[in-house]
Design an enzyme around this catalytic site. Structure first.
Site, PDB file in Angstrom:
ATOM      1  N   ASP A 244       2.807   6.310  -7.155  1.00 14.59           N
ATOM      2  CA  ASP A 244       3.696   5.791  -6.005  1.00 14.59           C
ATOM      3  C   ASP A 244       5.189   5.847  -6.735  1.00 14.59           C
ATOM      4  O   ASP A 244       5.897   6.444  -6.314  1.00 14.59           O
ATOM      5  CB  ASP A 244       4.114   4.464  -5.119  1.00 14.59           C
ATOM      6  CG  ASP A 244       2.705   4.525  -3.918  1.00 14.59           C
ATOM      7  OD1 ASP A 244       2.317   5.889  -3.828  1.00 14.59           O
ATOM      8  OD2 ASP A 244       1.689   3.616  -3.955  1.00 14.59           O
TER       9      ASP A 244
ATOM     10  N   HIS B 195      -1.715  -1.966 -10.169  1.00 15.35           N
ATOM     11  CA  HIS B 195      -3.069  -1.746  -8.945  1.00 15.35           C
ATOM     12  C   HIS B 195      -4.064  -2.415  -8.752  1.00 15.35           C
ATOM     13  O   HIS B 195      -4.659  -3.527 -10.377  1.00 15.35           O
ATOM     14  CB  HIS B 195      -3.985  -0.442  -9.624  1.00 15.35           C
ATOM     15  CG  HIS B 195      -4.133  -0.025  -8.411  1.00 15.35           C
ATOM     16  ND1 HIS B 195      -5.379   0.463  -8.386  1.00 15.35           N
ATOM     17  CD2 HIS B 195      -3.772   1.178  -7.593  1.00 15.35           C
ATOM     18  CE1 HIS B 195      -5.995   1.257  -7.351  1.00 15.35           C
ATOM     19  NE2 HIS B 195      -4.764   1.960  -6.676  1.00 15.35           N
TER      20      HIS B 195
ATOM     21  N   HIS C 210       1.086  -0.990   0.128  1.00 20.91           N
ATOM     22  CA  HIS C 210       0.008  -0.377   0.068  1.00 20.91           C
ATOM     23  C   HIS C 210       1.056   0.991  -0.099  1.00 20.91           C
ATOM     24  O   HIS C 210       1.367   1.391  -0.881  1.00 20.91           O
ATOM     25  CB  HIS C 210      -1.021  -0.285   1.388  1.00 20.91           C
ATOM     26  CG  HIS C 210      -2.422   0.091   1.237  1.00 20.91           C
ATOM     27  ND1 HIS C 210      -3.047   1.578   0.070  1.00 20.91           N
ATOM     28  CD2 HIS C 210      -2.871   1.262   2.228  1.00 20.91           C
ATOM     29  CE1 HIS C 210      -3.406   2.310   0.825  1.00 20.91           C
ATOM     30  NE2 HIS C 210      -3.731   2.089   1.544  1.00 20.91           N
TER      31      HIS C 210
END
Ligand code: COA
Length: 374
Positions: free
Chosen positions: A311, A260, A221
């Protein structure tokens, strides 16, 4: 032996409730907050406006924004007792553990007595998280007790000034603001769902947020931006990145910052932070980490049809701004707090305790035999 992955494993594809806050993978560029496309917000709003939007359902007008920011400005300082606790946490502690402790301890000092105080508690956390992170970091790593109040008007600028002691450039201020917007909200992701489960028991804001920080800590995460940074720093060139990544895939290693759970072809946040990372690289005077990141992106798409999530380019962007890698995930906390708190409030407004069932796959019914017989 591990059980076989079921198609619904990880609650994938199942609706676990309703929300007015966010859509993921449905309309616009793929991510909307209260009906606004994230790219529109990143171009035309500030993080404070976005936090206000999530808390209230509408963007603020000028006087509402003024009042909201004025309230946050008065809430930035840390209580002395919290500073003393942060001073006890060693330099080699995980910074997400620092955030978790900071949040939890503040809940002891300033408990949310009842839900009429939910805005007070969420504003306080929004105002104070940058100082929790930077006070601990500067004390444990440099022996400095920093002043937790700055003259920087935005939360992003405030964080950068706490960290460096200097006024940030306009470019850095802008990128931090965009980054906080991109990370602010993402529907029923793991940490938000943690917060909602906790809220559904009618627990307090600090407990819900402390639990959410624990969920965000994991590398699958929030921890992915740090892991991505550790990886790209090991690559000496774009060509080396491709060779090394091929080896990682062969060894069936997960490449952090890619893939994802909901998006299938791209993450709409990537194109935004990637463009800022490129600008930051030019400003920094050495774009090699940006070019290495682009090579990683190309390689993963060509070989596995896997795309960068939010990210991946955050890693190089934060690095170009001089932010230590270990603070990457705590910045995510400063931003996502806005989404968590909004979901906690939404859960409370129409609550039923979240209590799903499980498919039992254990032993058949049996009797206890006497211990001497086992
Ligand atoms: N690197 C290598 N392979 C990956 C991958 C990655 N980052 N992400 C997914 N895959 C592969 C999986 O190994 C799996 O292959 P398999 O079917 O041969 O086993 C397939 O793609 C499906 O992935 P899966 O892990 O089932 O997807 P998920 O929906 O359960 O998980 C993530 C989504 C985000 C947890 C996953 O993509 C991941 O671990 N990414 C890296 C961590 C990360 O960047 N997290 C931040 C998310 S915003």
């Amino acid at each position: 032996m591990a059980e076989k992955k079921l198609s619904g494993a990880g609650l994938r594809g199942q609706s676990a409730g309703q929300t007015k806050l966010c859509t993921v993978g449905k309309s616009g560029s793929g991510l909307t907050y209260c009906g606004y496309d994230v790219s529109d917000l990143a171009d035309n709003a500030t993080f404070e406006e976005v936090a206000y939007l999530l808390f209230n359902g509408e963007l603020p007008n000028q006087s509402q924004l003024y009042d909201f920011k004025a309230e946050l400005l008065t809430q930035r300082d840390l209580p002395q007792a919290l500073k003393e606790v942060l001073k006890l946490i060693p330099a080699d502690a995980h910074p997400m553990d620092v955030m978790r402790t900071g949040c939890s301890f503040l809940g002891n000092l300033e408990p949310e007595v009842d839900f009429s105080e939910q805005n007070k508690a969420s504003n306080r956390l929004l105002a104070v998280f940058p100082a929790i992170m930077c006070f601990w970091y500067k004390y444990s790593h440099h022996g400095l007790e920093i002043d937790c109040v700055t003259d920087e008007d935005s939360i992003g600028g405030h964080f950068l000034k706490l960290l460096t002691g200097n006024n940030p450039s306009d470019l850095h201020r802008k990128v931090m603001d965009v980054s906080l917007i991109l990370y602010a909200e993402h529907e029923f992701n793991a940490s938000t769902f943690t917060a909602r489960v906790c809220a559904s028991t009618l627990s307090d804001m600090y407990s819900c947020v402390t639990g959410a920080i624990g969920s965000l800590r994991g590398p699958l995460h929030g921890g992915a931006n740090e892991a991505a940074m550790d990886m790209i720093q090991k690559f000496s060139s774009p060509a080396d990145a491709k060779v090394q990544m091929a080896g990682m895939l062969q060894r069936k290693e997960k490449i952090m910052g890619f893939g994802h759970a909901i998006y299938s072809e791209s993450d709409p946040r990537n194109v935004i932070i990637k463009a800022w990372s490129e600008k930051l690289g030019q400003d920094f005077g050495d774009s090699s980490l940006y070019h290495i990141s682009v090579a990683c992106e190309e390689f993963m798409w060509d070989s596995k049809k896997l795309f960068c999530n939010a990210d991946f380019f955050h890693a190089s962007a934060y690095h170009f701004m001089g932010i230590p890698t270990k603070l990457f995930t705590p910045i995510f906390v400063c931003s996502r707090l806005s989404g968590w708190a909004a979901h906690i409030m939404e859960q409370r407004s129409n609550n039923r305790i979240i209590r799903p069932s499980a498919d039992y796959i254990g032993a058949e019914p049996r009797k206890v035999t006497a211990i001497s017989q086992r």
